[in-house]
Design a protein around this motif. Sequence first.
Motif: not given
Length: 86
Positions: A1-11, A13-25, A30-32
């Motif tokens: 199976s695929a490795p378990a991945c976790l994406l931790v988003v920090g403060e 990232a509030n300044y990103l102009s395109e926040k949907d890039i994090l959801e795409k990543l 396949k990260c939570n």
Amino acid sequence: SAPACLLVVGEEANYLSEKDILEKLAKKLKCNVAVTPGAKSAYDNTAPTFIGVTGVIGHPSVKQAITNADFVIVVGSRMDLLAFVD
């Protein structure tokens, strides 16, 4: 199976102009996703990949996800005391 991945988003990232890039990543890898206390608005908390807030005031599900993850990617956080999970 695929490795378990976790994406931790920090403060910073509030300044990103395109926040949907994090959801795409998250979908691509396949990260939570967890956010630090200062980044609660940096990621859509209704997204199916969202599991909660990290740190001393965080959700137990995040601590469990970190324990079970094969790898963790941290974006936009210095992992200060509030973000740290023991």
